[in-house]
Design an enzyme around this catalytic site. Structure first.
Site, PDB file in Angstrom:
ATOM      1  N   ASP A 113      -1.955  -1.027  -1.263  1.00 47.16           N
ATOM      2  CA  ASP A 113      -1.704  -2.128  -1.867  1.00 47.16           C
ATOM      3  C   ASP A 113      -0.838  -2.968  -1.020  1.00 47.16           C
ATOM      4  O   ASP A 113      -0.858  -4.271  -0.868  1.00 47.16           O
ATOM      5  CB  ASP A 113      -1.424  -1.937  -3.338  1.00 47.16           C
ATOM      6  CG  ASP A 113      -0.026  -1.488  -3.641  1.00 47.16           C
ATOM      7  OD1 ASP A 113       0.259  -0.292  -2.598  1.00 47.16           O
ATOM      8  OD2 ASP A 113       0.800  -1.913  -4.475  1.00 47.16           O
TER       9      ASP A 113
ATOM     10  N   ASP B 216       8.536   0.086  -2.555  1.00 43.64           N
ATOM     11  CA  ASP B 216       8.432   1.301  -3.064  1.00 43.64           C
ATOM     12  C   ASP B 216       6.915   1.566  -3.728  1.00 43.64           C
ATOM     13  O   ASP B 216       7.110   2.064  -4.965  1.00 43.64           O
ATOM     14  CB  ASP B 216       9.573   1.742  -3.462  1.00 43.64           C
ATOM     15  CG  ASP B 216       9.670   1.306  -5.063  1.00 43.64           C
ATOM     16  OD1 ASP B 216       9.310  -0.003  -5.142  1.00 43.64           O
ATOM     17  OD2 ASP B 216      10.367   1.592  -6.065  1.00 43.64           O
ATOM     18  N   GLU B 217       5.796   1.278  -3.143  1.00 47.01           N
ATOM     19  CA  GLU B 217       4.659   1.401  -3.569  1.00 47.01           C
ATOM     20  C   GLU B 217       3.557   1.875  -2.719  1.00 47.01           C
ATOM     21  O   GLU B 217       3.616   3.081  -2.656  1.00 47.01           O
ATOM     22  CB  GLU B 217       4.186   0.207  -4.516  1.00 47.01           C
ATOM     23  CG  GLU B 217       3.011   0.479  -4.961  1.00 47.01           C
ATOM     24  CD  GLU B 217       2.662  -0.575  -6.341  1.00 47.01           C
ATOM     25  OE1 GLU B 217       3.826  -1.474  -6.491  1.00 47.01           O
ATOM     26  OE2 GLU B 217       1.610  -0.768  -7.029  1.00 47.01           O
TER      27      GLU B 217
ATOM     28  N   GLU C 135       0.230 -11.109  -2.618  1.00 45.38           N
ATOM     29  CA  GLU C 135      -0.036 -10.408  -3.545  1.00 45.38           C
ATOM     30  C   GLU C 135      -0.435 -11.385  -4.745  1.00 45.38           C
ATOM     31  O   GLU C 135      -1.554 -11.331  -5.628  1.00 45.38           O
ATOM     32  CB  GLU C 135       1.009  -9.390  -4.341  1.00 45.38           C
ATOM     33  CG  GLU C 135       0.533  -8.775  -5.543  1.00 45.38           C
ATOM     34  CD  GLU C 135       1.585  -7.615  -5.949  1.00 45.38           C
ATOM     35  OE1 GLU C 135       3.038  -7.874  -5.438  1.00 45.38           O
ATOM     36  OE2 GLU C 135       1.416  -6.772  -6.329  1.00 45.38           O
TER      37      GLU C 135
HETATM   38  C1  RAM Z   1       0.343  -3.154  -8.605  1.00 39.18           C
HETATM   39  C2  RAM Z   1      -0.416  -2.770  -7.403  1.00 39.18           C
HETATM   40  C3  RAM Z   1      -1.858  -3.030  -7.022  1.00 39.18           C
HETATM   41  C4  RAM Z   1      -2.679  -3.245  -8.116  1.00 39.18           C
HETATM   42  C5  RAM Z   1      -2.088  -2.642  -9.397  1.00 39.18           C
HETATM   43  C6  RAM Z   1      -2.799  -2.850 -10.790  1.00 39.18           C
HETATM   44  O1  RAM Z   1       1.195  -2.391  -8.702  1.00 39.18           O
HETATM   45  O2  RAM Z   1       0.415  -3.527  -6.121  1.00 39.18           O
HETATM   46  O3  RAM Z   1      -2.370  -4.141  -6.192  1.00 39.18           O
HETATM   47  O4  RAM Z   1      -4.046  -2.443  -8.097  1.00 39.18           O
HETATM   48  O5  RAM Z   1      -0.824  -2.945  -9.821  1.00 39.18           O
END
Ligand code: RAM
Length: 891
Positions: free
Chosen positions: A462, A467-468, A742
């Protein structure tokens, strides 16, 4: 000779090593100067030695002369393949007049280790240091003597963790091998030909091990998700001139030590102490008497599979565009592009001096690095100098998302040549390009591709900075079509589909991240997160949408066959967990990050249930499963009826009344003709009421412009595309974005930065408009009946403020190019290029058509083309390969 054969590939790769596919598929391309050139037959020879091919002997397989135009996915049907076998092949084709081509060049593939018994190497690692949170990266090595220079030397290597392979002083291979998989289930192995690196006498092989996804930090799931520390497994197989063989395997006899990498973590950065360097550790003659014996792991229950994903590489280096010295004495660099990878620094200074490189995507209003959105990630690398002349440093097992770099503690004066940025991602070759007369639209396209480059790293992540960095399935499915125009993602997504299948739940639910990395467990433990659903609409559906996309774009039917049962289980899961075919309203992500337009969960989930079912029907049809095709077709109609019954009122209002409910209902085919009219009216009315602005989140955005265009509102589609006011694509560009954000409101004039708890400036999802740009603006569309662009539908849609556009797509057949230009007095000029072996339907909008400079009437035909008639205000022609120029007058 009319046809030339080029670009031989096996399983989408040029001369791949170590395949474990028992029936690999072969590909080639055709070239010809002649219009309408096509293959009418082929003959493939596969042999165990190139000399046999010279004699036209296919001792492994001779396909014989096979009639047909197919030049991709030719399934090897020869002798059973053997472990470590080498297979050479070539092909010859016949054109439509029966002329025989020359034989192609020779290509090859090699087979890896097919059976478990052949995996004889041990998993070796190094015990952890007591009382140290972040562990040093282990070095492992082995020295051995060879009685002669080998004829062939092949390394099969992998790690639970990451490894960097070294042979006789050379670093071998790519970055972040073996890649991210669900290590509880499988790990990928890599194969390297190291023949040129070995010599008679003393030789050395070794590796540096990183924690990676196995034992390092994974997103926000913490560390040690799969294991405590990394392990390495390697087999070096040697073959001598006299036919004898030998192996060097990882085992308890190797040596291990810690070295200069104090720690290196994907999310937490790296510290490297050059004073601890182990000079010559990867060459023979190094004194490792002080090194320890490795720790040998008992075994591993998962599968070892040949790498599916393309290797991760440095694909570009970037020089900074500016540098500024701060009051604190640090330097802040602007790379001019939000990028992913790392920086390399050069320095000269005293032994023990520490240089820090800190990375961020944005700057605060005061000019300092904006680090708030990183959450627990630490995008810092520290280098401790050895103090001997010029030193260069780049990190090993970490990567960062950044546009700005702060250089802290630098000894001496830094300038623009002090650092360089390295762009790192899964090496999926570029296949698409788009340029228009509009600089901002061009920038938007550039931002889309940078979003892909920044996030396709082993899995489609994503985001690359906080930290993802997880393989969110919803993001991936909405962007998959765009991604596959931009780059060759055939194997990248085949691997991701495998990741999804590996963590499919026993219920049939596909998860919202893959590899799951303990996410499901995490969700159950963590009360803060346990409101998440197990089966998010638009996320789990990736399990069906992505294989279908691979079929459409590459003509890959094997991906459908192989995963058919898993996909069927997903649809069955949705059916069982619905009431009267309406999916429940429980917590899910909805149309994630929409702007003041919440789409009700049950509407979204029912729409996606219908869509997955519809695709299953098509997939069943492709595979010749006619009973299933009919059954899914009926189920789809019933879900669509249930959708209308539950959510659509007499005036065509759909529950929620968001742009997204209308575009999903339109694109998934859930409405009757009458309701369609109303939906499009309501959709455009909503866009107008918002001042020609969108409000869609991750899911709606991908279908928005396609739905408008398919419903005759190309004008509105272009208005949204070039809207500059918030929220819009160009809003971020107006404010300097070089990647897709995002959130529409990641930063706004009215509110500044969005909440730091979730604010990535490099997320590709909202960039799914790239699909519309190729399919509609450029007009390069795939035909599901003849997928993989054996037949293309070319239907450009000039409009908006654009006066020209050029789209190219390098398909498996070859390059398809469309170029249009508006000329004075409303004239349209259109050039279309179709590769040899392919055909296309071309739609030329406007009146009074000219083909190749001459007026043409309906029913006319010429070299390679036939003009059939008119449909939807356009002339419809069918063309064979070649380049054609059309002109018409637009109303
Ligand atoms: C966020 C992510 C991602 C999304 C979810 C639901 O934390 O960045 O893009 O798919 O949420």
């Amino acid at each position: 000779m009319t046809l030339r054969i080029t670009d031989l590939k096996t399983e989408y790769m040029r001369n791949p090593l170590g395949l474990d596919e028992r029936k690999p598929r072969l590909f080639w391309r055709l070239e010809s100067e002649k219009r309408g050139a096509a293959q009418s037959a082929y003959r493939v020879l596969v042999a165990s030695a190139p000399e046999a091919l010279d004699r036209e002997e296919g001792d492994c397989w001779d396909s014989g002369k096979v009639t047909g135009g197919r030049s991709t996915h030719i399934v090897y049907e020869g002798k059973p393949l053997k472990s470590e076998g080498r297979y050479y092949w070539k092909v010859r084709v016949w054109d439509r007049d029966g002329n025989e081509s020359d034989w192609s060049e020779t290509a090859f593939w090699t087979v890896g280790l097919l059976s478990r018994e052949e995996r004889r190497g041990a998993w070796i690692g190094r015990k952890t240091e007591p009382n140290v949170m972040m562990q040093p990266s282990p070095y492992v090595r082995k020295e051995f003597r060879l009685r002669a220079k080998p004829k062939r030397a092949t390394v099969y290597a992998t790690a639970l963790g990451l490894y960097e392979l070294h042979v006789n002083g050379s670093r071998i291979g790519d970055w972040f091998a073996p890649g991210f998989t669900d290590y509880d289930k499988r790990v990928q192995t890599q194969t390297y030909d190291v023949t040129g690196l070995l010599a008679e006498g003393a030789n050395a092989v070794g590796a540096i091990l990183g924690d990676g996804w196995y034992s390092g930090t994974v997103g926000f799931l913490g560390d040690h998700v799969y294991g405590e520390r990394p392990f390495f497994l390697m087999q070096l197989h040697l073959e001598y001139e006299d036919g004898s063989r030998e192996q060097v395997l990882t085992d308890g006899g190797w040596r291990t030590a810690k070295g200069p990498i104090v720690y290196s973590d994907l999310i937490k950065g790296e510290t490297y102490d050059a004073r601890l360097e182990l000079d010559g550790w990867d060459r023979p003659g190094f004194d490792d008497s002080g090194w320890e014996r490795p720790d040998v792991r008992a075994g591993y229950n998962g599968l070892l599979t040949a790498a599916i994903e393309p290797p991760i590489r440095i694909t570009q280096t970037i020089e900074p565009i500016s540098v500024r010295r701060t009051e604190r004495g640090t330097y802040i660099y602007d790379m001019g592009q939000n990028m992913v990878g790392w920086t390399e620094v050069k320095a000269r200074g005293a032994r023990g001096a520490k240089v820090t490189l800190s990375h961020a995507e944005m700057l605060n209003p005061d000019g300092s690095l904006y680090l708030d959105n990183l959450r627990l990630a630490v995008q810092q690398d520290h280098y401790i100098l050895r103090g001997e002349g010029e030193e260069r440093y780049e990190p090993h097992f970490t990567f960062h998302g950044f546009r700005y770099v702060e250089l802290i503690g630098y000894p001496g004066e830094a300038d623009l040549t002090t650092i360089v940025g390295k762009v790192v991602h899964s090496d999926t070759p570029r296949t698409g390009s788009l340029t228009t007369s509009d600089e901002q639209v061009n920038r938007l396209y550039s931002n889309i591709t940078w979003g892909q480059r920044g996030n396709f790293l082993s899995v489609p992540t994503d985001c690359p900075q906080r930290d993802e960095r997880l393989g969110w399935t919803g993001d991936a499915q909405i962007f998959a079509r765009t991604a596959s125009y931009n780059m060759d993602v055939s194997r990248f997504f085949a691997k991701f589909v495998q990741d999804m299948i590996d963590c499919q739940q026993p219920t049939g639910a596909f998860t919202d991240v893959a590899p799951d990395a303990g996410w499901i467990r995490h969700k159950m433990w963590n009360t803060r997160l346990n409101w998440f659903a197990p089966d998010n609409a638009g996320w789990g559906d990736a399990g069906v949408v992505i294989p279908w996309t691979l079929y459409l774009m590459y003509g890959d039917t094997r991906i459908l066959e192989k995963n058919y049962d898993a996909m069927a289980r997903w649809v069955e899961y949705l059916r069982v967990n619905s009431t009267g075919l309406v999916r429940p309203d429980y917590a899910n992500y909805g149309d994630w990050l929409s702007i003041d337009a919440d789409t009700p969960n049950e509407v979204l989930a029912t729409a996606y249930f219908a869509y997955s079912t519809k695709l299953m029907g098509r997939i069943a049809g492709v595979l010749g499963r006619t009973a299933d095709e009919a059954r899914y077709g009926e189920l789809f109609e019933a879900i669509a009826a249930a959708f209308r019954g539950a959510f659509v009122d007499g005036e065509g209002r759909i529950r929620g009344e968001t742009q997204t409910v209308y575009v999903l209902a339109l694109q998934f085919g859930l409405l009757t003709d009458e309701l369609k009219e109303r939906a499009i009216d309501r959709l455009t009315a909503d866009i107008r009421a918002k001042g020609n602005r969108l409000s869609t989140g991750f899911l709606g955005v991908g279908y928005l412009l396609p739905a408008l265009t398919d419903s005759g509102r190309l004008d509105v589609a272009y208005e949204l595309l070039t809207q500059e006011e918030f929220p819009s694509w160009l809003y971020s560009i107006k404010h300097g974005a070089t990647t897709i954000w995002e959130r529409w409101d990641g930063w706004t004039e009215h509110n500044g930065f969005q909440t730091p708890s979730m604010n990535s400036f490099n997320h590709y999802s909202l960039g799914s408009v790239g699909e519309w740009m190729f399919r509609y603006m450029g007009g390069i569309e795939a035909d599901p009946a003849r997928p993989g662009f054996r037949h293309a539908i070319v239907r450009p849609r000039p409009g908006g403020r654009l006066t020209s556009a050029r789209a190219r797509y390098d398909s498996l057949q070859g390059e398809i190019a469309v170029e249009w230009e508006l000329r004075p007095e409303g004239r349209l000029w259109l050039a279309v290029q179709v590769p040899a072996g392919a055909t296309a339907d071309v739609y030329v909008p406007g009146e009074s058509i000219r083909v190749d400079g001459a007026a043409a009437a309906e029913g006319a035909s010429g070299d390679g083309w036939t003009l059939h008639g008119r449909r939807d205000n356009a002339y419809v022609l069918s063309v064979g390969s070649g380049r054609y120029v059309f002109e018409s007058e637009l109303a």
